[in-house]
Each structure stands twice: as structure tokens, then as C-alpha cells.
Design an enzyme around this catalytic site. Structure first.
Site, PDB file in Angstrom:
ATOM      1  N   LYS A 114      10.193   4.877  -0.134  1.00 40.91           N
ATOM      2  CA  LYS A 114       9.502   3.881  -0.948  1.00 40.91           C
ATOM      3  C   LYS A 114      10.153   3.852  -2.322  1.00 40.91           C
ATOM      4  CE  LYS A 114       5.051   2.567  -2.855  1.00 40.91           C
ATOM      5  NZ  LYS A 114       3.609   2.742  -2.802  1.00 40.91           N
ATOM      6  N   ARG A 158      -0.075  -5.089  -7.537  1.00 43.98           N
ATOM      7  CA  ARG A 158      -0.804  -4.347  -8.579  1.00 43.98           C
ATOM      8  C   ARG A 158      -1.825  -5.227  -9.273  1.00 43.98           C
ATOM      9  NH1 ARG A 158       4.294  -0.762 -10.784  1.00 43.98           N
ATOM     10  NH2 ARG A 158       4.632   0.322  -8.795  1.00 43.98           N
ATOM     11  N   LYS A 168       6.669   4.132 -12.028  1.00 43.94           N
ATOM     12  CA  LYS A 168       6.494   5.214 -11.063  1.00 43.94           C
ATOM     13  C   LYS A 168       7.813   5.894 -10.680  1.00 43.94           C
ATOM     14  CE  LYS A 168       2.270   3.149  -9.172  1.00 43.94           C
ATOM     15  NZ  LYS A 168       1.496   2.863  -7.943  1.00 43.94           N
ATOM     16  N   GLU A 210      14.782  11.661   2.554  1.00 41.60           N
ATOM     17  CA  GLU A 210      13.325  11.467   2.516  1.00 41.60           C
ATOM     18  C   GLU A 210      12.774  11.245   3.930  1.00 41.60           C
ATOM     19  OE1 GLU A 210      10.986  11.745   0.455  1.00 41.60           O
ATOM     20  OE2 GLU A 210      11.683  11.426  -1.581  1.00 41.60           O
ATOM     21  N   LYS A 216      10.366   0.545   2.254  1.00 47.09           N
ATOM     22  CA  LYS A 216       9.663  -0.409   1.405  1.00 47.09           C
ATOM     23  C   LYS A 216      10.328  -0.482   0.038  1.00 47.09           C
ATOM     24  CE  LYS A 216       5.154  -0.872  -0.635  1.00 47.09           C
ATOM     25  NZ  LYS A 216       4.081  -0.113  -1.152  1.00 47.09           N
ATOM     26  N   SER A 229       4.524  -7.647  -1.688  1.00 42.91           N
ATOM     27  CA  SER A 229       3.884  -8.772  -2.353  1.00 42.91           C
ATOM     28  C   SER A 229       4.863  -9.666  -3.120  1.00 42.91           C
ATOM     29  CB  SER A 229       2.804  -8.245  -3.297  1.00 42.91           C
ATOM     30  OG  SER A 229       3.354  -7.299  -4.198  1.00 42.91           O
ATOM     31  N   TYR A 231       2.205 -10.146   4.613  1.00 43.90           N
ATOM     32  CA  TYR A 231       1.054 -10.984   4.264  1.00 43.90           C
ATOM     33  C   TYR A 231       1.100 -12.315   5.029  1.00 43.90           C
ATOM     34  CZ  TYR A 231       0.779  -7.438   0.678  1.00 43.90           C
ATOM     35  OH  TYR A 231       0.708  -6.222   0.049  1.00 43.90           O
TER      36      TYR A 231
HETATM   37  C1  PBG Z   1       0.058   2.027  -3.459  1.00 42.53           C
HETATM   38  C2  PBG Z   1       0.816   0.908  -2.829  1.00 42.53           C
HETATM   39  C3  PBG Z   1       1.573  -0.072  -3.463  1.00 42.53           C
HETATM   40  C4  PBG Z   1       1.956  -0.970  -2.477  1.00 42.53           C
HETATM   41  C5  PBG Z   1       1.449  -0.498  -1.252  1.00 42.53           C
HETATM   42  N1  PBG Z   1       0.760   0.674  -1.498  1.00 42.53           N
HETATM   43  C6  PBG Z   1       1.886  -0.291  -4.906  1.00 42.53           C
HETATM   44  C7  PBG Z   1       2.592   0.722  -5.676  1.00 42.53           C
HETATM   45  O1  PBG Z   1       3.139   1.694  -5.157  1.00 42.53           O
HETATM   46  O2  PBG Z   1       2.595   0.563  -6.898  1.00 42.53           O
HETATM   47  C8  PBG Z   1       2.741  -2.218  -2.710  1.00 42.53           C
HETATM   48  C9  PBG Z   1       2.643  -3.261  -1.652  1.00 42.53           C
HETATM   49  C10 PBG Z   1       3.091  -4.629  -2.048  1.00 42.53           C
HETATM   50  O3  PBG Z   1       3.677  -4.844  -3.131  1.00 42.53           O
HETATM   51  O4  PBG Z   1       2.850  -5.535  -1.253  1.00 42.53           O
HETATM   52  N2  PBG Z   1       0.594   3.267  -3.470  1.00 42.53           N
END
Ligand code: PBG
Length: 333
Positions: free
Chosen positions: A198, A208, A223, A239, A254, A280, A320
């Protein structure tokens, strides 16, 4: 292979039947995991500003969503909470409450008795007042202190009836810790989908806003101390290898489209189901282009973007668009 003019690849592209006969990859409704946002209250679904056509659902809307997914053959739903600020705190302790929003969403979905799996996110970002995925100790997101809480969160969702827990926090060692605590407590059949590679991505921005989990108020900025550096690829394989070794049933990469190279490498390196998350920001980029296209081209655009995941080697896709795509696929378009 002889060259031109004996070989003419266009021959097979001339007619519909031979194009169909030679199609290497296909999307089906069962390829999809459909992410849903849930929130408290009993009003209408709340439109999400940054995600055209996506809503925060109330628990009362879940039945219709489950029935719709079942009808179209979507196997799994992923539920994400959008919580009131008043239940958030520094350690995200609402994640451990047996009657929190996600537990009630799981129960609501499972009570419908559909042949649909429920997957839930294991991380604290939607529960903490600072929006980070873990707890902060001494000015840092503390890995080992977070592991304990994530195990308790997993157990809490297991007790509510979740089918798949999906740790998305990127703490080291979380899969091992979560697997051990699930097994010790009688949940050895519960599956773990690891968000294994990720990346620290700007493409999560609309999520968010949808989940109201922006990690700025903690003062630690973004992050990058736990999510991966987008410049790295070999590290993603480390990982993924670690999450497999620690007991993940499936792994996820992701974001999606800009990281298809990672999915392909993972597909070639490991004999494991690899899932891709069309996040997203990707969704919204596609929506922005769709808004400029004639109706007749919109579906083709979505299909082209999603087929790329299959070509890269993905076993499934979180998107989505899942419902719209499944609906169209079932009506032969
Ligand atoms: C939370 C999480 C996130 C997403 C899925 N689980 C956001 C993040 O890590 O800040 C993002 C999914 C998306 O953008 O569609 N840990």
C-alpha cells in the site's frame, strides 16, 4: 512466426466472432469487491463531494445494497465507516466497541442471509481524532502498540460476523499478530486480505473526505512513515512476501492503475491471488473524463480501465464502479 505478408494480425480482428474467440481476459461480476461507506443516522444517503455518484449509506440502506449486489453476482462488499467526531479519540478506542458502526453494519448485512461476503478494513484512521492508522506514542505512529489494538479490532469484527478482515494499516508484523489472535479465539476460518503493498498516495484524497479521516490534525503530516514510497518496486515484493509468510490468504496492491507493474511482478513472483484496488482518486479521475464523453463511450472507458487489472494478473478488483459494471455485464454490454 513468419513475417508480413504471410502473417497479418489484423485478419483475426476483422470480425466480431474472431475478436471474441481470441479475447484473453474478461471481466465478470464475480471479479469485484464493492466498497461502501456507511454513516450514522436515518436520513437519505449522503452524497460525497469528491466522488460523483458515491454516497454514505445509513444502516437502513444496506439491505437494498446487499440485494442489489446479490442480484448482479458481486461476491463481496467492503464496508468503511464515516464516524462522528464525538466517537473519535487519540487511540481510536471505538474500533474495539462491540456496538460500533462497523459491527452494526456487519450484523445488518449478515442478517440478510445473502450469499455475500463482508470484508472490513483493519486500521485506526477512521477512528482516531488525528486520522493516522495507528496510535501515536512519543510523536510517532507506534508499530507494536498499534498491533495489539489491530488484533482486538479484528477480533471485534470477527465476533460481529465479518468474513474477511483486511489490514490496511501497513504496520510491520500485523498479519502474524492478527492471525494468531484470530486462531486463538476460534476464528481460524476467517480470511485475511492483506493490503500488502500500500503506497503513500495522493489518490486517497477523495476517500479521506468520504470517511472524514484526513490525517493532518495529528501534526505528523502524511502517512509516509508507514505507507510505501511510490518510487519503490523491489520493496513491494518484500512486503508481499512477508504478508504471505505471516499468513495472509490473499494480498492486495494499492492504488491500482499507476501500480499495475507491481501487480504484475507479484503475480509472476508468488502463487497467490492478487487483488488491485482502484482507489477513490482513480475513480474520480475517470468520472472527470466521463463527464466530457458522450454517454455511449462511458461504459467502454470504465471497462478498459478495469480490464487492465485483469491483464496485469489480478484475481479481483476493489472498485467503486463494481455495481455499475456488474449491472452492465449482466445485460451483455
Ligand atoms: C484506511 C484506508 C484508506 C483507503 C482504504 N483504506 C485511506 C488511507 O490509507 O489513507 C483508501 C481507499 C481509496 O482511496 O479509495 N487505512
Amino acid at each position: 512466426m513468419p513475417g508480413f505478408p504471410i502473417t497479418r494480425l489484423r485478419r483475426a480482428r476483422m470480425r466480431g466472432f474472431s475478436r471474441r474467440m481470441l479475447t484473453e481476459h474478461r471481466l465478470t461480476p464475480s471479479d469485484f469487491i464493492w466498497p461502501l461507506f456507511v454513516t450514522e443516522g436515518d436520513g437519505d444517503p449522503e452524497p460525497i463531494d469528491g466522488m460523483a455518484g458515491v454516497y454514505r449509506l445509513r444502516l437502513t440502506h444496506l439491505k437494498a445494497a446487499v440485494k442489489a449486489a446479490e442480484k448482479e453476482g458481486i461476491p463481496t462488499l467492503a464496508v468503511f465507516p464515516c464516524l462522528d467526531d464525538k466517537v473519535k479519540n487519540d487511540d481510536g478506542t471505538n474500533a474495539l466497541k462491540a456496538d460500533n458502526l462497523i459491527c452494526r453494519a456487519i450484523k445488518t448485512i449478515k442478517d440478510i442471509n445473502a450469499d455475500i461476503g463482508v470484508m472490513v478494513d483493519i486500521a485506526l484512521d477512521t477512528f482516531t481524532s488525528h486520522g493516522h492508522d495507528g496510535v501515536i506514542r512519543g510523536g510517532q505512529v507506534d508499530n507494536d502498540a498499534t498491533l495489539e489494538i489491530l488484533s482486538a479490532q479484528s477480533l471485534n469484527y470477527a465476533e460481529a460476523g465479518a468474513d474477511i478482515v483486511a489490514p490496511s494499516d501497513m504496520m510491520d508484523g500485523r498479519i502474524k499478530t492478527i492471525r494468531a489472535s484470530l486462531d486463538e479465539n476460534g476464528y481460524s476460518d476467517l480470511m485475511i486480505m492483506a493490503y500488502a503493498a500500500k503506497y503513500a498516495s495522493t489518490l486517497y484524497a477523495p476517500f479521506r473526505e468520504a470517511a472524514r479521516s484526513n490525517p493532518l490534525s495529528g501534526g505528523l503530516g502524511d502517512k509516509a512513515s508507514y505507507q510505501m514510497n511510490p518510487a519503490n518496486s523491489d520493496e513491494a515484493l518484500r512486503e508481499i512476501a512477508l504478508d504471505i509468510q505471516e499468513g495472509a490468504d490473499f494480498v492486495m496492491v494499492k492504488p491500482g492503475m499507476p501500480y499495475l507493474d507491481i501487480m504484475r511482478r507479484a503475480y509472476e513472483a508468488f502463487n497467490m491471488p492478487i487483488f488491485g484496488y482502484q482507489v477513490s482518486g482513480e475513480y474520480q479521475m475517470i468520472q472527470a473524463l466521463m463527464a466530457t464523453l458522450p454517454e455511449t463511450q462511458r461504459h467502454a472507458l470504465i471497462m478498459e480501465m478495469l480490464l487492465a487489472f485483469k491483464r496485469a494478473g489480478c484475481a479481483g478488483i476493489l472498485s467503486y464502479f463494481a455495481y455499475d459494471v456488474a449491472y452492465q455485464l449482466n445485460r451483455n454490454q
